[in-house]
Design a protein around this motif. Structure first.
Motif, PDB file in Angstrom:
ATOM      1  N   TYR A 686       0.831  -1.203   0.000  1.00 45.35           N
ATOM      2  CA  TYR A 686       0.000   0.000   0.000  1.00 45.35           C
ATOM      3  C   TYR A 686       0.871   1.261   0.000  1.00 45.35           C
ATOM      4  O   TYR A 686       0.517   2.263  -0.633  1.00 45.35           O
ATOM      5  CB  TYR A 686      -0.942  -0.007   1.211  1.00 45.35           C
ATOM      6  CG  TYR A 686      -2.145  -0.882   1.020  1.00 45.35           C
ATOM      7  CD1 TYR A 686      -3.325  -0.382   0.485  1.00 45.35           C
ATOM      8  CD2 TYR A 686      -2.110  -2.239   1.367  1.00 45.35           C
ATOM      9  CE1 TYR A 686      -4.440  -1.183   0.312  1.00 45.35           C
ATOM     10  CE2 TYR A 686      -3.215  -3.051   1.192  1.00 45.35           C
ATOM     11  CZ  TYR A 686      -4.383  -2.519   0.660  1.00 45.35           C
ATOM     12  OH  TYR A 686      -5.480  -3.323   0.479  1.00 45.35           O
ATOM     13  N   SER A 690       0.899   4.056  -2.932  1.00 39.67           N
ATOM     14  CA  SER A 690       0.669   5.462  -2.586  1.00 39.67           C
ATOM     15  C   SER A 690       1.740   6.352  -3.191  1.00 39.67           C
ATOM     16  O   SER A 690       1.448   7.421  -3.722  1.00 39.67           O
ATOM     17  CB  SER A 690       0.635   5.617  -1.064  1.00 39.67           C
ATOM     18  OG  SER A 690       0.508   6.970  -0.704  1.00 39.67           O
ATOM     19  N   CYS A 694       1.131   9.238  -5.974  1.00 42.24           N
ATOM     20  CA  CYS A 694       1.527  10.621  -5.689  1.00 42.24           C
ATOM     21  C   CYS A 694       2.480  11.141  -6.758  1.00 42.24           C
ATOM     22  O   CYS A 694       2.397  12.280  -7.187  1.00 42.24           O
ATOM     23  CB  CYS A 694       2.202  10.701  -4.321  1.00 42.24           C
ATOM     24  SG  CYS A 694       1.061  10.452  -2.942  1.00 42.24           S
ATOM     25  N   GLU A 774      -1.942   5.688   4.322  1.00 48.58           N
ATOM     26  CA  GLU A 774      -1.732   4.380   3.698  1.00 48.58           C
ATOM     27  C   GLU A 774      -2.334   3.258   4.539  1.00 48.58           C
ATOM     28  O   GLU A 774      -2.946   2.326   4.010  1.00 48.58           O
ATOM     29  CB  GLU A 774      -0.236   4.120   3.488  1.00 48.58           C
ATOM     30  CG  GLU A 774       0.401   4.948   2.393  1.00 48.58           C
ATOM     31  CD  GLU A 774       0.827   6.321   2.904  1.00 48.58           C
ATOM     32  OE1 GLU A 774       0.760   6.548   4.131  1.00 48.58           O
ATOM     33  OE2 GLU A 774       1.217   7.175   2.080  1.00 48.58           O
ATOM     34  N   CYS A 777      -6.035   3.116   4.055  1.00 49.03           N
ATOM     35  CA  CYS A 777      -6.408   2.459   2.785  1.00 49.03           C
ATOM     36  C   CYS A 777      -6.407   0.944   2.960  1.00 49.03           C
ATOM     37  O   CYS A 777      -7.303   0.249   2.456  1.00 49.03           O
ATOM     38  CB  CYS A 777      -5.444   2.873   1.685  1.00 49.03           C
ATOM     39  SG  CYS A 777      -5.624   4.586   1.159  1.00 49.03           S
TER      40      CYS A 777
END
Length: 856
Positions: A686, A690, A694, A774, A777
């Motif tokens: 994760y 991320s 980004c 994160e 999520c």
């Protein structure tokens, strides 16, 4: 006293006309404080007056009500230290209905400042003359410098209206002075008011002001009349939306009627609003503009929601209802209703596709097969996800006809096509299935296909979840076989009692004889559902003495369990209580169940191991059989569901370590290390996703900066220098990540929440999603995993109502449209859950003429 008070007000007006008089010092017109002789009174505002809650007066309750109103208003004047010049203005704020009408008439004739300047005692005299005429004779008065005419009437003669006679020049000058003396107008309270009118006769000019008649129009049910404003216009305010309209008599009520029909806050459920008089005074039904498209849409939704047949739209009685409500309704046939439902299904499917496309987290599935009343097989696929508001959502994706064979290969092809059609083949996380043999083949094929496309987390290690409710059912069914004879006797006993009305009455007599409550109820079980059997045992144990008494008094009753069999049933009932609690929790689909898997399954295993060490041979043998079945499916706990327990702030990793040590002793470290290692590995995935997202978003937003920096890098630095800088960037980012704690480590280092706290875990992560982005999520995906296939089974319960014995010939696509649309439209208003009440609804109801109706 009255004449003196009025003379004071008029004198004040005259002194304003002659500033040199002795009416005040320095032109200060504020009243003096007569009690102390020094200083000024504190100013009393209309807000202070209304805060004292004055009584309203509508002129309909006689002289007693009028006297009480006088006393109340005068007490408020005294409390608030109200100026004399403000008393009439403040008192007028309390007028209602007829009194307000009369007051508005006076304001129109005299203007608002003059009417407010008349004085409190003068207003009292006018109201007494109007509402209690024998109390006063007609009195006219003026100061000495104005030519007065005083009229007297004997008590036995009905007096005329008050009359003031003076020369016009004197009257005009007095009015001008009164305008100066009177304070500025304030906003009156929005009460419904009426007024008393007077005849004003001026020398050389005859003016007669007629009293306003009562207003009987039905629009006044929806409008509130307001006092006349500074502009001299009378207005009314809508009671719903507060919009104001001019409502003078010469203008009529047309604008008010028009507003009632289109008021934005109109309540269509209020039948009084729909009954508005038309021309000629006849009553008729008026509503908003009839829209045939909306009408047909509502009918389609009703058909779907209430499982109505399409022939519903052809019922003569229903059509008459439609025509009664609106004569413009165009009726249509069942075929058109069929098409409307399909159109509604297609529209809602597009909306759901959009919702799944915008969903940020991953989606978990449940799937199961069902045979209808006509033996047709249907495949139900349900998706579970957590939306942007951190609410657990459940939607049926498909309820389609599944022709044989129901093999793993056929299931793979069907569901793979379904996932592609919905566009979620790249967003799957897990799938929960029962223990059918074909499901193992199906899962392996689908997982391999998705892994080749890189669509699953951790290479599909957590893709397959076994239905916990089915596993528990298999475990308990093996245990119930040990007491099968006792269960059969209970089942036959209940059937015997309900066999006839005479037996029911006899059993009720037995219940009363042993002083038991007949309202607890006997429950008939469903043999394939062990939890229904558990409830049947519970009710039978409650009436155990009644069954003994029935066996003594009824020679035909031969199935009463023996004392030993009752003892076994009692032991198994206490033992199965844990399993029943766990099954009820796992069967929910309106809350997250993933975080509850590890605590409750570990409790089941602990209970089985304790009973295996019991000194009771019977319980030991039964627990051993159950543990054998338990180990077949749960020899190793699901790692992904153990992670869900870690993400519950009440448990965290400490609870997982505690349970493993309690169950496995010295061998627990192997299990603990595996859970911890898998947890951090999944979290790294994760974090990596991320960073990639980004980076891509930064590039897409930074076009202007890219032109500057990229060009400079290409033109200034050599190739070797650029390689060295890239190596430095990698080194710096790696060292920085290693030197700081991750979000997962910070979360685990924080103290746990109270284990007994009634915590909404989704609300917890919603509140912490910006602190641990994160990790949140990952929690969103894991907590959406369903631990049972109850969601699909509830769809089968609904399917049984759609495909019943009267509608078994419905086409397969229509069945899917009805069931799916019902779930999509009304999912937020309450899901059709498979409740124990539906499974065990065969509760005994005993009729007793002497004791009304009692449930046993």
């Amino acid at each position: 006293m009255f004449q003196a008070a009025v003379t004071t007000v008029v004198a004040a007006a005259m002194s304003q006309m002659n500033p040199g008089g002795s009416g005040g010092q320095g032109g200060d017109m504020h009243p003096q404080n007569h009690e102390g002789g020094q200083g000024h009174q504190k100013k009393c505002s209309d807000k202070d007056f209304m805060n004292s809650k004055p009584t309203s007066f509508d002129g309909t309750r006689g002289v007693i009500a009028l006297t009480q109103w006088f006393e109340k208003i005068e007490s408020i004047f005294e409390i608030c230290s109200c100026f004399e010049v403000n008393k009439v203005k403040f008192a007028a704020c309390t007028f209602a209905n007829r009194t307000l009408t009369c007051w508005n008439g006076r304001v129109k004739s005299l203007t608002l400042p003059v009417a407010n300047a008349m004085g409190w005692e003068r207003l009292k005299e006018i109201m007494l003359a109007e509402y209690y005429p024998r109390f006063l004779s007609v009195i006219s008065f003026c100061p000495d410098n104005i030519e007065p005419v005083i009229c007297f009437c004997p008590d036995n003669i009905e007096p005329a209206e008050p009359v003031v006679v003076m020369k016009k020049a004197k009257l005009d000058s007095t009015i001008e002075a009164a305008v100066v003396v009177a304070p500025h107008d304030v906003d009156l309270e929005e009460d419904d008011i009426d007024v008393v009118d007077v005849d004003v006769k001026i020398e050389g000019e005859e003016v007669h002001v007629k009293s306003e008649r009562e207003r009987w129009s039905k629009v006044w049910k929806f409008f509130e009349r307001l006092p006349i404003g500074n502009d001299g216009r009378e207005r009314a305010k809508c009671k719903r939306c507060s919009k104001r309209y001019i409502c003078e008599t010469k203008n009529g009520t047309g604008s008010l009627r028009g507003h009632i029909k289109k008021c934005p806050r109109r309540d269509n459920g209020d039948i009084a609003q729909l009954l508005i008089s038309k021309s000629g005074g006849s009553m008729s039904m008026n509503s908003t503009v009839f829209k045939p498209e909306k009408f047909r849409e509502l009918v389609s939704e009703a058909i779907v929601k209430h499982d109505l047949p399409f022939k519903f739209v052809e019922y003569e009685g229903i059509r008459e209802v439609f025509w009664y409500l609106n004569e413009n309704v165009v009726t249509y046939t069942r075929n058109t209703a069929n098409s409307d439902v399909v159109s509604l299904f297609n529209r809602e499917k597009i909306r759901l596709k959009k919702l799944l496309e915008l969903n940020q987290g991953r989606i978990s599935l449940t799937s199961d097969l069902w045979s209808s009343i006509n033996t047709d097989g249907f495949l139900c696929v349900t998706c579970h996800f957590i939306d942007e508001e951190w609410k657990l959502q459940k939607r049926i994706l498909s309820f389609q006809y599944m022709p044989p064979p129901h093999s793993g290969v056929c299931l793979t092809e069907t569901i793979s096509t379904l996932l592609t059609d919905w566009g979620i083949d790249k967003k799957l996380f897990t799938i929960t299935l029962d223990n059918a043999s074909s499901n193992d083949t199906f899962v392996n094929l689908l997982k391999g296909q998705l892994c080749n496309e890189g669509a699953l987390r951790s290479n599909g290690d957590y893709f397959h979840i076994r239905c916990c409710a089915h596993v528990l059912n298999l475990v308990v069914q093996d245990g119930l076989k040990a007491i099968d004879e006792g269960i059969v006797k209970i089942r036959e006993s209940i059937k015997y009692v309900k066999g006839s009305q005479a037996r029911r009455k006899k059993f009720i007599d037995c219940v009363k004889y042993v002083n038991l409550n007949p309202k607890t109820g006997l429950r008939q079980d469903v043999p394939t559902r062990w939890n229904a059997t558990y409830l049947m045992i519970e009710s039978a144990l409650f009436y155990r003495r009644a069954f003994f008494h029935l066996a003594l008094g009824d020679s035909n009753y031969l199935d009463c369990p023996t004392h030993d069999e009752w003892g076994k049933l009692e032991k198994i009932f206490r033992f199965l209580e844990v399993f029943y609690e766990v099954t009820c929790i796992f069967s929910g689909n309106k809350y997250s169940t993933a975080n509850l898997y590890f605590p409750f399954v570990s409790m089941v295993e602990k209970t089985l191991k304790e009973e295996m060490l019991s000194s009771d041979k019977f319980m030991k043998e039964m627990a051993s059989k159950m543990y054998e079945k338990f180990s077949k499916y749960w020899s190793e706990y699901s790692v992904i569901l153990a992670m869900a327990a870690v993400l519950d702030p009440r448990y965290k990793i400490q609870y997982v370590e505690f349970i493993y040590k309690k169950l496995y002793g010295s061998k627990s470290f192997e299990h603990i290390d595996r859970v911890r290692e898998r947890l951090f590995d999944l979290f790294k995935e994760y974090v990596l996703d991320s960073h990639v997202s980004c980076k891509s978003s930064t590039i897409s937003r930074g076009d202007s900066r890219k032109v500057v920096h990229v060009k400079k890098s290409d033109t200034v630095f050599s190739k070797s220098t650029r390689e060295m800088l890239k190596e430095f960037t990698t080194y710096e980012s790696t060292e920085f990540v290693l030197s700081q704690k991750s979000q997962l480590e910070m979360y685990l280092d924080e103290p746990r929440s109270d284990i007994d706290e009634d915590l909404d875990i989704l609300s917890f992560w919603k509140a912490h999603q910006y602190r641990y982005p994160e990790l949140a999520c990952m929690a969103r995906d894991i907590l959406s995993i369903p631990v049972s296939t109850v969601a699909s089974e509830s769809a089968f319960s609904n399917g049984g109502r759609v495909l019943n014995q009267y509608r078994s010939s419905l086409k397969h696509d229509i069945v899917e449209a009805i069931i799916c649309t019902k779930d999509w439209l009304f999912a937020t208003k309450g899901d059709e859950e498979l409740s124990l009440e539906e499974l065990t609804d065969d509760v005994m109801q005993m009729d007793n003429k002497d004791t009304k109706v009692e449930d046993v």
